[in-house]
Design an enzyme around this catalytic site. Structure first.
Site, mmCIF file in Angstrom:
data_model
loop_
_atom_site.group_PDB
_atom_site.id
_atom_site.type_symbol
_atom_site.label_atom_id
_atom_site.label_comp_id
_atom_site.label_asym_id
_atom_site.label_seq_id
_atom_site.Cartn_x
_atom_site.Cartn_y
_atom_site.Cartn_z
ATOM 1 N N CYS A 134 -23.259 0.631 -27.340
ATOM 2 C CA CYS A 134 -22.464 -0.296 -26.522
ATOM 3 C C CYS A 134 -21.160 0.338 -26.078
ATOM 4 O O CYS A 134 -20.206 0.437 -26.861
ATOM 5 C CB CYS A 134 -22.196 -1.580 -27.315
ATOM 6 S SG CYS A 134 -21.176 -2.768 -26.440
ATOM 7 N N CYS A 137 -18.100 -1.951 -26.195
ATOM 8 C CA CYS A 137 -17.560 -2.159 -27.543
ATOM 9 C C CYS A 137 -16.802 -0.934 -28.031
ATOM 10 O O CYS A 137 -15.745 -1.044 -28.636
ATOM 11 C CB CYS A 137 -18.690 -2.427 -28.545
ATOM 12 S SG CYS A 137 -19.979 -3.506 -27.941
ATOM 13 N N ASP A 138 -17.353 0.245 -27.813
ATOM 14 C CA ASP A 138 -16.873 1.425 -28.526
ATOM 15 C C ASP A 138 -16.208 2.492 -27.659
ATOM 16 O O ASP A 138 -15.622 3.436 -28.196
ATOM 17 C CB ASP A 138 -18.059 2.085 -29.272
ATOM 18 C CG ASP A 138 -18.659 1.142 -30.300
ATOM 19 O OD1 ASP A 138 -17.915 0.293 -30.814
ATOM 20 O OD2 ASP A 138 -19.870 1.249 -30.577
#
Ligand code: NAP
Length: 310
Positions: A134, A137-138
């Site tokens: 992701c 997200c990261d």
């Protein structure tokens, strides 16, 4: 015969546990079948910095334990195993966990989705340590390093473009010599001088030093040549699969197997069955959006029970 539960929630990620919190606070004593590997995809992440309310960030597993504790505080009951069978043909609905059978006036499905993985050595071991599924997200954790994205669809191209904000360069590795992504996405990637392509190539192994990804073994599928490729991180973007096999043939789903709901409601094709979170959403896939639809499903279920006179 069992006394029917008012609400059975299948799945315990952000959507299911938010539904449990809301139905718990509505005195509906929800029964959560949380699964053998409970608490959802955030259990596979490390730091979460984009869940509102945690300005210093929080570890994914810690956040999910808090979700669970909050639902439990308001009377949610938990079965720590997978639901193995459902019968949605009439009310009360039936849900089995092995030999144990539960009846439910309403069901909230929040079984989530899982990111497809490459299934190569090193990938699972280094998940959260340089391997991610992701970018939203990261990506932020990968500033100033070169990155690799694997895949050739819209997700891979979108993630590659997003990651150019942080990375020194992004190499998109695809197993064929043509992208599956839409033309407009392709054009954007081709025009971005921070995005490079390696065609006809697969990742054979993910390698790390001191528990962090620093290189990949690549194989060209045409020449069979194997090379080592240095990278600061690997983003696997080869699609997601919704966890819906339990409901096949009983509920309407789209071609990819996501449960169809009457957006913005969470009602499915069966009255009294609601669905929320990543099991209905192939677009946003964020903990906060899953939690939001979990709340909506709880309110939908509550109103449905009210209409039955509960
Ligand atoms: P997808 O369209 O199914 O693409 C998956 C990609 O991964 C394909 O290029 C596939 O290669 C590759 N792949 C699959 N298994 C692989 C493996 N084991 N090893 C290496 N490569 C592998 O999935 P997606 O990109 O997640 O998109 C899903 C849906 O969401 C699509 O309908 C897409 O249009 C939509 N979406 C839209 C947007 C947008 O419009 N902004 C953004 C994201 C997603 P092959 O091409 O060789 O099969």
């Amino acid at each position: 015969m069992n006394v029917a539960e008012k609400v059975v929630i299948i799945g315990s990620g952000p959507a299911g546990l938010t539904a449990a919190l809301y139905t718990g606070r509505a005195n509906l004593e929800p029964l959560v079948i949380e699964g053998a590997a409970p608490l959802g995809q955030l259990m596979l992440t490390t730091e979460v910095e984009n869940y509102p309310g945690f300005p210093d960030g929080i570890l994914g597993p810690e956040l999910m334990e808090k979700f669970r504790a909050q639902a439990e505080r308001f009377g949610a009951k938990f079965i720590s195993a997978d639901a193995t069978k459902v019968d949605l043909s009439k009310r009360p609905f039936k849900v089995w966990e092995g030999e144990a059978e539960y009846e439910a006036q309403t069901i909230i499905i929040s079984t989530g989705a899982k990111a497809r993985m490459l299934d190569v050595p090193g990938e699972r071991e280094l998940l959260g340590r340089g391997v991610s599924t992701c970018a939203t997200c990261d990506g932020f954790f990968f500033r100033g390093v070169p990155l690799v994205v694997v895949g050739g669809g819209d997700s891979a191209v979108e993630e590659a473009l997003f990651l150019t904000r942080f990375a020194t360069k992004v190499t998109l590795i695809h197993r064929r010599d043509a992208l599956r992504a839409s033309k407009i996405m392709q054009d954007r990637a081709l025009a971005n001088d921070k995005v490079e392509f390696i065609w006809d190539t697969v990742v054979e192994e993910v390698l790390g030093t001191d528990g962090k990804v620093d290189r990949l073994m690549l194989r060209n599928v045409k020449t069979e040549g194997v090379t080592e490729f240095a990278t600061g991180g690997l983003f696997v973007a080869i699609g997601h699969d919704p966890n819906t096999s339990l409901f096949t043939g009983q509920l309407d789903m789209d071609a990819a197997g996501y449960i169809t709901v009457a957006h913005p409601r969470t009602s499915t094709s069966i009255e009294g069955v609601f669905a929320c979170g990543d099991v209905v959403d192939h677009i946003f896939r964020q903990a906060i959006t899953a939690a939001g639809t979990g709340c909506a499903a709880a309110i939908d279920a509550e109103r449905f029970l009210e209409s039955l006179g509960h």
